[in-house]
Design a protein around this motif. Structure first.
Motif, PDB file in Angstrom:
ATOM      1  N   CYS B 338       0.847  -1.194   0.000  1.00  0.00           N
ATOM      2  CA  CYS B 338       0.000   0.000   0.000  1.00  0.00           C
ATOM      3  C   CYS B 338       0.889   1.253   0.000  1.00  0.00           C
ATOM      4  CB  CYS B 338      -0.883  -0.007   1.241  1.00  0.00           C
ATOM      5  SG  CYS B 338      -1.830   1.490   1.441  1.00  0.00           S
ATOM      6  N   ARG B 341       0.099   3.661   2.944  1.00  0.00           N
ATOM      7  CA  ARG B 341       0.667   3.197   4.212  1.00  0.00           C
ATOM      8  C   ARG B 341       2.171   3.455   4.257  1.00  0.00           C
ATOM      9  NH1 ARG B 341      -1.309   0.392   8.145  1.00  0.00           N
ATOM     10  NH2 ARG B 341       0.071  -0.643   9.607  1.00  0.00           N
ATOM     11  N   GLU B 376      -4.821   6.722   5.869  1.00  0.00           N
ATOM     12  CA  GLU B 376      -4.504   5.294   5.936  1.00  0.00           C
ATOM     13  C   GLU B 376      -5.481   4.540   6.826  1.00  0.00           C
ATOM     14  OE1 GLU B 376      -2.887   3.066   4.539  1.00  0.00           O
ATOM     15  OE2 GLU B 376      -2.858   1.486   6.051  1.00  0.00           O
ATOM     16  N   GLU B 421      -4.716   5.777  -5.878  1.00  0.00           N
ATOM     17  CA  GLU B 421      -4.699   4.945  -4.676  1.00  0.00           C
ATOM     18  C   GLU B 421      -5.070   5.756  -3.436  1.00  0.00           C
ATOM     19  OE1 GLU B 421      -1.572   2.078  -4.672  1.00  0.00           O
ATOM     20  OE2 GLU B 421      -1.569   1.941  -2.493  1.00  0.00           O
ATOM     21  N   HIS B 425      -8.490   5.236  -1.062  1.00  0.00           N
ATOM     22  CA  HIS B 425      -8.509   5.163   0.403  1.00  0.00           C
ATOM     23  C   HIS B 425      -9.624   6.021   0.987  1.00  0.00           C
ATOM     24  CE1 HIS B 425      -4.807   2.929   0.487  1.00  0.00           C
ATOM     25  NE2 HIS B 425      -4.795   2.941   1.803  1.00  0.00           N
ATOM     26  N   PRO B 429     -12.764   3.212   2.304  1.00  0.00           N
ATOM     27  CA  PRO B 429     -11.853   3.041   3.452  1.00  0.00           C
ATOM     28  C   PRO B 429     -11.806   1.616   3.987  1.00  0.00           C
ATOM     29  CG  PRO B 429     -13.786   4.346   4.051  1.00  0.00           C
ATOM     30  CD  PRO B 429     -13.833   4.181   2.581  1.00  0.00           C
ATOM     31  N   SER B 432      -9.840  -0.612   1.640  1.00  0.00           N
ATOM     32  CA  SER B 432      -8.411  -0.254   1.713  1.00  0.00           C
ATOM     33  C   SER B 432      -7.769  -0.866   2.943  1.00  0.00           C
ATOM     34  CB  SER B 432      -8.243   1.262   1.767  1.00  0.00           C
ATOM     35  OG  SER B 432      -8.757   1.840   0.619  1.00  0.00           O
ATOM     36  N   TYR B 437      -6.432  -2.193  -2.551  1.00  0.00           N
ATOM     37  CA  TYR B 437      -6.069  -0.805  -2.769  1.00  0.00           C
ATOM     38  C   TYR B 437      -6.732  -0.187  -3.986  1.00  0.00           C
ATOM     39  CZ  TYR B 437      -2.760  -2.450   0.585  1.00  0.00           C
ATOM     40  OH  TYR B 437      -2.210  -3.038   1.687  1.00  0.00           O
TER      41      TYR B 437
END
Lengths: 334, 455
Positions: B338, B341, B376, B421, B425, B429, B432, B437
């Motif tokens: 990700c 992340r 994230e 991406e 997110h 959410p 993700s 993703y």
């Protein structure tokens, strides 16, 4: 005598001594082109370069090497070169970057001017007004602290501190015992005394004067009045410790506060001792000189010393000028 | 097999000892320099070699040395920057651990060239094993007459000290390192003056990376002209690359600059491809402080030509389509990683490590980290993405030292190349967080076999 160098700032050329910084060259010109400075303090060695509010664009390096500097530079720490050309308020890039700096500074500095003791004398307040956004984009919890008494006369409120380091330099350079500094790092940094030791040497009160915001305040004055309701007067006394040249802040017949005298950039002219600052609050202690010169743009000058600038229609009409003569004289500067 | 200069004898048992190191030709450069060359001639050889600083900035080492002020009666210092602590970069530690004498030999030759009578190796405080290894090696070198008074009868004296650092990333910035070395809080100094004019204790000082100093040894042994023949264009010599991430064989590799990135990732001599048969999604080519690149731009330039492991090729196209060689911390991400992340993770690091001296870095790094954390963890807003871009712009170029840039570039580049991406997110959410993703196809489906066939 070394040969002077020529520098052009926002289209205005000035000749200055070699080694002068861009900021000080701009101060020699004066006016709106002088970059703001939150951390630089001409009386404190090594200060400056940290807050980044004074950043400017060097569009021409020098006569010898005309290449522009690749990044914006801190004008308080960049020395001029002969033929250098600098843009401050004429560069949209600078204004944009400065507004970014102001936004960052206001992340952890609350806009609580109505309840802050520094209101009316705060550089960040002016900067926020000139460059800030109407609304903050920062939505996270702010860092908060308990108020700390550093000595019986000075209060530190870290909520409002912008980590300009001025007070640390002051403590380092003009007092005889350094007991405070910076703890932690990043946005956890804080000004602190070692295990909250009291700051109690003769010149410690000067940290209040150098603080550009309301983080360090005078406990003998704190919240006794708003600064624009007071009347500043220059005075002196025969002091064995310092120059004894001060500004007395009157409300009616009472001296509410004593500070060092400051120049037009808000920097003290001479540091004063704690006796003058905290213990001499009777008119009889002082020889009064004259009312303190206050900038027309300062809120402190409101209702006091502001010279009425005749409206254009009055300026051009002699009859109206004559008619307004008495009113205009009333507001004339001392 | 590519030519090895620094790690040639890495697998020789006992190479960390003086005896074995000397059996393999160690300390020849010291003898040659001190007995047959003047300090200026050593500087000239390094200049001729085209060696560029291996710590990240890539500034020509010989030129840096020639800037050193030489006032009469004032000490000069050489300081080795061994405060390696950037995520993804671990090549200096490897070199110090396995071949400490390579660094010490380089320090002696470099100090001689610069006229330094006292030199320091500033090692990150957490690297206690390396500090002990270096101290032992220095003791061996001193006992053999390579350090101390009148080295090899040449009349040149040098004392070399290992100084543990404060364990802060910012102390890897050369002026913060000098502050720390002087026993002060590791805050970067405002430049100018540069260390070459006023460095350690206010004296002229050169600060070089471990690998740069070690590279001086083969330059003196074989000559600057020989060294310049290795590599490509202005990227001369070999470079240590610390490869990590989703690679079959992560580790420290010595490559000749100019090696195609594709070969570095997929050939068996180096990383052996992406682990578990996955596809490459993105890379960080030079340590966490450089812009991230999607797989297609990692392997090819914007014009379709192969991307090479060199200063110029990796930065081709500026930050729009390029990145930097940096310190050589090469991190590969496979298709399951990700980006949001990862960007948050990097941002967390820079927030933690900001010294807090200047406002944009102190406040901005924390702000970016908090917004990325929110994205994230499924609480992000679409406006957060533009906010991040704007905040990163406000930090970039406006700070005292490059840490602000290092914090801003990964964020800005991740959004530039992987904006979909980030948006996913916000839109999805829950998915993700579950590892979906939502990306169309960022990954490049190149199998190892295909590369071999091409070669």
């Amino acid at each position: 005598m070394s040969e002077k160098v020529k520098v052009t700032i926002d289209g205005i050329t000035v000749e200055v001594e070699p080694g002068t910084t861009i900021l000080n060259a701009a101060r020699q010109i004066g006016g709106d082109i002088v970059p703001p400075a939150m951390c630089y303090y001409s009386k404190l060695e090594g200060s400056g370069g940290k807050c980044r509010t004074c950043i400017v664009k060097v569009s021409k390096g020098s006569e010898k090497d005309p290449r522009p500097m690749p990044k914006l530079v801190a004008s308080c720490r960049t020395t001029v070169m002969d033929g250098m050309e600098v843009q401050n308020i004429t560069s949209p890039e600078v204004i944009e970057a400065r507004s970014g700096v102001v936004e960052m500074l206001l992340i952890n500095h609350p806009l609580d001017c109505p309840v802050c003791d520094q209101a009316g004398e705060c550089d960040l307040q002016n900067l926020g007004y000139e460059h800030g956004l109407q609304k903050t984009r920062y939505e996270f919890e702010r860092r908060t602290f308990e108020r700390i008494d550093i000595g019986d006369k000075i209060q530190l409120h870290m909520n409002r501190c912008i980590l300009c380091y001025r007070c640390v330099f002051t403590a380092d350079q003009i007092t005889n015992k350094r007991v405070h500094g910076i703890l932690n790092r990043g946005d956890h940094s804080e000004i602190s005394t070692y295990i909250q030791t009291a700051v109690d040497n003769d010149f410690s009160g000067n940290v209040i004067d150098v603080c550009p915001v309301g983080a360090l305040t005078d406990k003998t004055f704190r919240f006794k009045n708003r600064v624009w309701f007071t009347k500043p007067v220059d005075a002196h006394r025969d002091c064995p410790t310092c120059s004894g040249k001060v500004t007395l802040w009157y409300k009616g017949e009472n001296v509410l506060r004593v500070t060092a005298r400051k120049d037009i950039y808000g920097e003290v002219e001479e540091f004063i001792c704690n006796t003058c600052r905290f213990d001499k609050k009777m008119t009889a202690d002082w020889t009064i000189e004259h009312p303190t010169a206050i900038s027309d743009t300062s809120v402190i000058s409101a209702n006091h010393y502001e010279t009425m600038i005749p409206l254009p229609v009055i300026q051009e009409d002699l009859r109206l000028q004559e008619a307004n003569k008495v009113e205009l004289e009333k507001t004339a500067k001392f | 097999m590519a030519r090895k200069l620094l790690l040639e004898h890495i697998n020789v048992p006992g190479i960390n000892t003086l005896d074995v190191y000397r059996q393999k030709g160690g300390y020849r450069a010291v003898e040659k320099a001190l007995k047959t060359l003047t300090p200026d001639e050593v500087v000239e050889e390094v200049k001729k070699s085209g060696l560029r600083g291996r710590g990240g900035a890539g500034f020509p080492t010989g030129m840096k040395w020639s800037f050193l002020a030489k006032p009469e009666g004032v000490a000069r210092y050489l300081v080795c920057n061994a405060d390696e602590s950037e995520p993804g970069t671990f090549k200096d530690r490897y070199l110090m651990t396995h071949i400490p004498h390579a660094l010490i030999e380089g320090m002696i030759v470099s100090s001689y060239a610069l006229g330094a009578k006292t030199s320091y190796i500033y090692v990150r405080g957490e690297m206690m094993p390396q500090i002990r290894i270096l101290e032992r090696a220095i003791a061996e070198a001193k006992a053999a007459g390579f350090l101390g008074k009148n080295i090899l009868g040449s009349g040149y004296d040098l004392e070399l000290y290992v100084q543990p650092g404060g364990g802060a990333y910012i102390c890897g910035e050369e002026t913060a390192l000098l502050e720390s070395l002087e026993g002060k809080r590791g805050n970067p100094r405002i430049k100018p003056p540069f260390p070459a004019i006023a460095g350690l204790y206010g004296c002229p000082t050169v600060v070089n990376n471990v690998e740069s100093i070690a590279a001086v040894v083969p330059i003196i042994n074989d000559g600057g002209d020989e060294y310049m023949k290795i590599g490509i264009g202005r990227s001369t010599g070999t470079k240590l690359i610390s490869a990590s991430g989703n690679l079959v064989r992560p580790g420290v590799y010595e490559i000749e600059l100019g090696l195609p990135v594709e070969e570095f990732i997929y050939s068996d001599e180096y990383c052996g491809g992406i682990a578990n048969g996955k596809r490459l999604k993105a890379t960080v080519a030079g340590g966490s402080s450089v812009p991230v690149l999607p797989a297609n731009l990692t392997l090819k330039l914007a014009n379709g030509e192969p991307r090479l492991m060199s200063y110029e090729s990796l930065s081709e196209g500026g930050f729009a389509t390029g990145t930097m060689l940096g310190s050589g911390g090469f991190i590969a991400f496979d298709e399951d990683q990700c980006i949001v992340r990862n960007t948050w993770n990097f941002s967390r690091f820079y927030h933690h490590e900001s010294c807090g001296q200047c406002s944009p870095c102190r406040e901005g790094t924390g702000w970016m980290e908090k917004v990325l954390h929110r994205l994230e963890h499924g609480h992000g807003k679409m406006s957060d993405i533009d906010l991040l871009v704007d905040v990163s712009k406000k930090i970039e170029g406006n700070t005292i030292c490059p840490l602000g840039d290092a914090a801003a570039w990964p964020v800005a580049s991740a959004i530039r190349h992987f904006r979909d991406e980030f948006e996913w997110h916000v839109k999805e959410p829950v998915k993700s967080l579950q590892g979906n993703y939502g990306i169309a196809d960022y990954a490049v489906p190149i199998a190892k076999a295909e590369v071999k066939q091409e070669n």
